[in-house]
Motif scaffolding. Sequence first.
Motif, short mmCIF file in Angstrom:
data_model
loop_
_atom_site.label_atom_id
_atom_site.label_comp_id
_atom_site.label_asym_id
_atom_site.label_seq_id
_atom_site.Cartn_x
_atom_site.Cartn_y
_atom_site.Cartn_z
N ILE A 65 6.22 -9.54 -0.57
CA ILE A 65 4.80 -9.88 -0.82
C ILE A 65 4.49 -9.79 -2.19
O ILE A 65 5.00 -8.83 -2.92
CB ILE A 65 3.95 -8.79 -0.05
N LEU A 66 3.55 -10.71 -2.98
CA LEU A 66 3.44 -10.70 -4.22
C LEU A 66 1.69 -10.28 -4.49
O LEU A 66 0.98 -10.90 -3.59
CB LEU A 66 3.54 -12.25 -4.49
N ILE A 67 1.75 -9.52 -5.17
CA ILE A 67 0.36 -9.31 -5.49
C ILE A 67 0.00 -9.48 -6.94
O ILE A 67 0.83 -9.18 -7.81
CB ILE A 67 0.29 -7.32 -5.43
N GLY A 68 -0.74 -10.25 -7.06
CA GLY A 68 -1.21 -10.71 -8.57
C GLY A 68 -2.24 -10.04 -9.15
O GLY A 68 -3.16 -9.58 -8.80
N PHE A 69 -1.77 -9.63 -10.38
CA PHE A 69 -2.94 -8.86 -11.38
C PHE A 69 -3.32 -9.53 -12.48
O PHE A 69 -2.46 -10.31 -12.97
CB PHE A 69 -1.99 -7.51 -11.77
N ASN A 70 -4.22 -9.41 -13.10
CA ASN A 70 -4.67 -9.89 -14.34
C ASN A 70 -4.64 -9.00 -15.51
O ASN A 70 -5.27 -9.33 -16.53
CB ASN A 70 -6.15 -10.54 -14.04
#
Length: 191
Positions: A65-70
């Motif tokens: 699972i990939l969790i995208g952060f800014n």
Amino acid sequence: MKTFNEILTTPNFSANVLTNNYCSKKSLNFILKSYHLQPLLKIIPINMHKYIFSIMPSKKNSHEILIGFNNYPICVEFNKFHAKRIASMIRGDTLMARQLQLQEYQKITGWMPKSNLYLFSIQTIHRQEMLYEKSRGHFINHAVNQKIYDCFEDIRSIITLRHKHIANLEQQDTHSAMSTYYICDTPHIKQ
């Protein structure tokens, strides 16, 4: 106007999307899997929620699972401290994994787009001048307590030794032999 949740939960959603050629079956499965991963937000620490812009399955690894952060520091913190703990919590609790439909996932990773990474380039700060001790160690030690008195005397010896080293270095010629300093010359705190 319908919300994203209402659109995805309608019974004929996938049939309508596929028959009207809005997207391919592969893209539709990706959207639906990403939608089913949204309850994962309840497990992620609350202070990170405002920096998350996507939760989706990895296209390279089907068990990730990939969790995208800014925000780069938050992404590093998540990968270092929270990702393994959350993945092991999901694997350990089979009921929660079934309810969130996460049985097939083994790994959770935070990531950032390359375009955002350039905003967080590491810059080194070069100091032009070093810290120079203005005190020469000429002060009166008014301490009454013996331990505090000894600490101030150690500070005095550190200051005088540093000035001695600097004076020796300034007097040395670049072509002369280097002078050595012994460890017994360095002051230490008595305990």
